[in-house]
Scaffold this active site. Sequence first.
Site, PDB file in Angstrom:
ATOM      1  N   HIS A  46       0.641  -1.333  -0.104  1.00  0.00           N
ATOM      2  CA  HIS A  46      -0.014  -0.056  -0.055  1.00  0.00           C
ATOM      3  C   HIS A  46       0.645   1.424   0.262  1.00  0.00           C
ATOM      4  CE1 HIS A  46      -2.717   3.557   1.652  1.00  0.00           C
ATOM      5  NE2 HIS A  46      -3.720   2.512   1.083  1.00  0.00           N
TER       6      HIS A  46
ATOM      7  N   GLU B 194      -3.720   1.889  -7.183  1.00  0.00           N
ATOM      8  CA  GLU B 194      -4.585   3.403  -6.723  1.00  0.00           C
ATOM      9  C   GLU B 194      -3.781   4.529  -6.871  1.00  0.00           C
ATOM     10  OE1 GLU B 194      -6.440   2.698  -2.029  1.00  0.00           O
ATOM     11  OE2 GLU B 194      -5.101   2.258  -2.457  1.00  0.00           O
TER      12      GLU B 194
HETATM   13  P1  PGA Z   1      -9.464   6.292   0.255  1.00  0.00           P
HETATM   14  O1  PGA Z   1      -8.241   5.337   0.634  1.00  0.00           O
HETATM   15  O2  PGA Z   1     -11.018   5.124   0.070  1.00  0.00           O
HETATM   16  O3  PGA Z   1      -9.719   6.718   1.877  1.00  0.00           O
HETATM   17  O4  PGA Z   1      -9.339   7.096  -0.696  1.00  0.00           O
HETATM   18  C1  PGA Z   1      -7.958   3.886  -0.794  1.00  0.00           C
HETATM   19  C2  PGA Z   1      -6.560   3.691   0.783  1.00  0.00           C
HETATM   20  O5  PGA Z   1      -5.973   4.023   0.797  1.00  0.00           O
HETATM   21  O6  PGA Z   1      -6.923   1.623   0.558  1.00  0.00           O
END
Ligand code: PGA
Length: 257
Positions: free
Chosen positions: A94, A165
């Site tokens: 992540h 992401e």
């Molecule tokens: P968020 O976070 O939905 O609050 O943008 C997503 C993540 O970091 O996995």
Amino acid sequence: MRPLIVANWKMNPATREEARRLAALIRQGLSAVRGVEVVLAPPFPFLADVKLSCRGLIRLGAQDAFWETKGPYTGEVSPPMLKRLGVSHVILGHSERRGLLGETDEMVNRKVRSALSSGLRPIIAVGETERETREVVPPTIATELARSLAGIPRRSLERAIIAYEPVWAISTSRAGRPGTPDHATRRAIYIRKLLVKLLGGRVANTVRILYGGSVTAKNAAHYLSRDIRGMEGLLVGSASLNPGEFTKIVSSLGRGA
Ligand code: PGA
């Protein structure tokens, strides 16, 4: 393929009781929803409680796992420990771990191998930090993907999941602005092409690609395109801590009983 929705609770909530309540409310809210696979990824100390609260209906995810299976590694948690606890999925790489704790692609690679050998499904997070200003795909995605998967037997990667992401779209990041559905679809196509190059078409086609970053009940369904193969699920942070909101997100992608 059913959409996969992963709730990344990060370092929340504060207590076991709250974690239990949150999981129970989500389970209740989703009892009539079909056609969606849901994974809750709470902090380690709450895994057992969340498992009890969900009673088999929702899958259990961890937010990290170490690459060794046992030994002198203070503070680490091994994939077999998680597996024995009933965990099926593990988020690896992540951006918060990469950014705050210095996790590298090589570390992610070792973790992916180890998770796969223990029978966990790795959810490998990739994504660029800065929003591009021109229509160029940032090289970070290809580099992170290639390095995280390097040298891992292709066949075992059929069980892998990629979470794209963009860091700039994460709700708690400095910019924290959601991306557009069109952007997400283009990235899904781009990542699928990279996967075909890295793993060959057959394996690449079995890998699910998720989208994450400021997903809410309002925008969730838009990120998943129905007509072409784009994003096939979501990684949800902040909104997964609100049971009503999270239930709406999942319901918007599933069907009622
Ligand atoms: P968020 O976070 O939905 O609050 O943008 C997503 C993540 O970091 O996995």
